[in-house]
Design an enzyme around this catalytic site. Sequence first.
Site, PDB file in Angstrom:
ATOM      1  CG  HIS A  19      -1.908  -1.039   1.343  1.00  0.00           C
ATOM      2  ND1 HIS A  19      -2.113  -1.788   2.479  1.00  0.00           N
ATOM      3  CD2 HIS A  19      -2.806  -1.493   0.435  1.00  0.00           C
ATOM      4  CE1 HIS A  19      -3.099  -2.654   2.275  1.00  0.00           C
ATOM      5  NE2 HIS A  19      -3.529  -2.497   1.035  1.00  0.00           N
ATOM      6  CE  LYS A  43     -10.477  -7.908   0.987  1.00  0.00           C
ATOM      7  NZ  LYS A  43      -9.428  -6.965   0.623  1.00  0.00           N
ATOM      8  NE  ARG A  92      -2.568  -7.813  -4.558  1.00  0.00           N
ATOM      9  CZ  ARG A  92      -3.310  -8.142  -3.512  1.00  0.00           C
ATOM     10  NH1 ARG A  92      -2.759  -8.308  -2.333  1.00  0.00           N
ATOM     11  NH2 ARG A  92      -4.607  -8.307  -3.639  1.00  0.00           N
ATOM     12  CB  SER A 130      -4.360  -6.642   4.420  1.00  0.00           C
ATOM     13  OG  SER A 130      -3.971  -5.350   4.042  1.00  0.00           O
TER      14      SER A 130
HETATM   15  O1  PNS Z   1      -8.609  -3.199   0.056  1.00  0.00           O
HETATM   16  P1  PNS Z   1      -9.881  -3.703  -0.577  1.00  0.00           P
HETATM   17  O2  PNS Z   1     -10.673  -4.550   0.408  1.00  0.00           O
HETATM   18  O3  PNS Z   1      -9.621  -4.429  -1.863  1.00  0.00           O
HETATM   19  O4  PNS Z   1     -10.752  -2.417  -0.916  1.00  0.00           O
HETATM   20  C1  PNS Z   1     -12.054  -2.569  -1.453  1.00  0.00           C
HETATM   21  C2  PNS Z   1     -12.865  -1.276  -1.215  1.00  0.00           C
HETATM   22  C3  PNS Z   1     -12.942  -0.968   0.268  1.00  0.00           C
HETATM   23  C4  PNS Z   1     -12.219  -0.127  -1.945  1.00  0.00           C
HETATM   24  C5  PNS Z   1     -14.293  -1.536  -1.797  1.00  0.00           C
HETATM   25  O5  PNS Z   1     -14.889  -2.629  -1.159  1.00  0.00           O
HETATM   26  C6  PNS Z   1     -15.190  -0.298  -1.690  1.00  0.00           C
HETATM   27  O6  PNS Z   1     -15.104   0.577  -2.522  1.00  0.00           O
HETATM   28  N1  PNS Z   1     -16.020  -0.241  -0.633  1.00  0.00           N
HETATM   29  C7  PNS Z   1     -16.949   0.860  -0.432  1.00  0.00           C
HETATM   30  C8  PNS Z   1     -18.370   0.437  -0.821  1.00  0.00           C
HETATM   31  C9  PNS Z   1     -18.540   0.479  -2.322  1.00  0.00           C
HETATM   32  O7  PNS Z   1     -18.488   1.529  -2.941  1.00  0.00           O
HETATM   33  N2  PNS Z   1     -18.734  -0.695  -2.927  1.00  0.00           N
HETATM   34  C10 PNS Z   1     -18.944  -0.833  -4.339  1.00  0.00           C
HETATM   35  C11 PNS Z   1     -17.684  -1.231  -5.046  1.00  0.00           C
HETATM   36  S1  PNS Z   1     -18.008  -1.686  -6.724  1.00  0.00           S
END
Ligand code: PNS
Length: 170
Positions: A19, A43, A92, A130
């Site tokens: 990150h 998650k 990645r 993570s």
């Molecule tokens: O580190 P991650 O878990 O890959 O991040 C994913 C994250 C938190 C960016 C994604 O789940 C997100 O944008 N969450 C907010 C809710 C949302 O907008 N969901 C729709 C995504 S298409």
Amino acid sequence: MNPSRCLYPGSFDPVTLGHVDIIRRAAALFDTVVVGVLYNPEKQGCFPAAQRVDMLKRVCAGIPNVEVISYGGLLAQFTRETGISVVVRGVRGVADLESETVMARINHQLNPALETLFLPASPEKGEISSSMVRQLASFGADLSAYVPSEVLPDILAAFSHQRMNILRED
Ligand code: PNS
């Protein structure tokens, strides 16, 4: 011309050196990088959102153009409210690219002003995640190659009570 801003969203549960690599590279491209701790319903969280923000603030303290926030709603809604039009995501490998492409398309549908920029993970950071850090931490492994030193104490404290030794039979 307006100063450029991007959002670098994620779970950051916890922040890793992967990150930090993306944050530094985004900070070289944009006037301001807003690092957003957002909620991923897929998650199960380990660290509370406030602690994730705190860890990120400590790690990013030396990068002047980085802000850290948390937000409990949709990414598309946050970017609409703040006028941010670029989202940065680290990729990645091909598996990431597939899921990230879906997410970028949905976010663009929800907020047509929003574009997603993919940054390929640096080769030496491409294996860090993570979830891998949490798993290693649960076995008491050395994490210094995977997470910033500023957050090592947080991780050790969080996992000290739940170390397991699967080979022990007593
Ligand atoms: O580190 P991650 O878990 O890959 O991040 C994913 C994250 C938190 C960016 C994604 O789940 C997100 O944008 N969450 C907010 C809710 C949302 O907008 N969901 C729709 C995504 S298409």
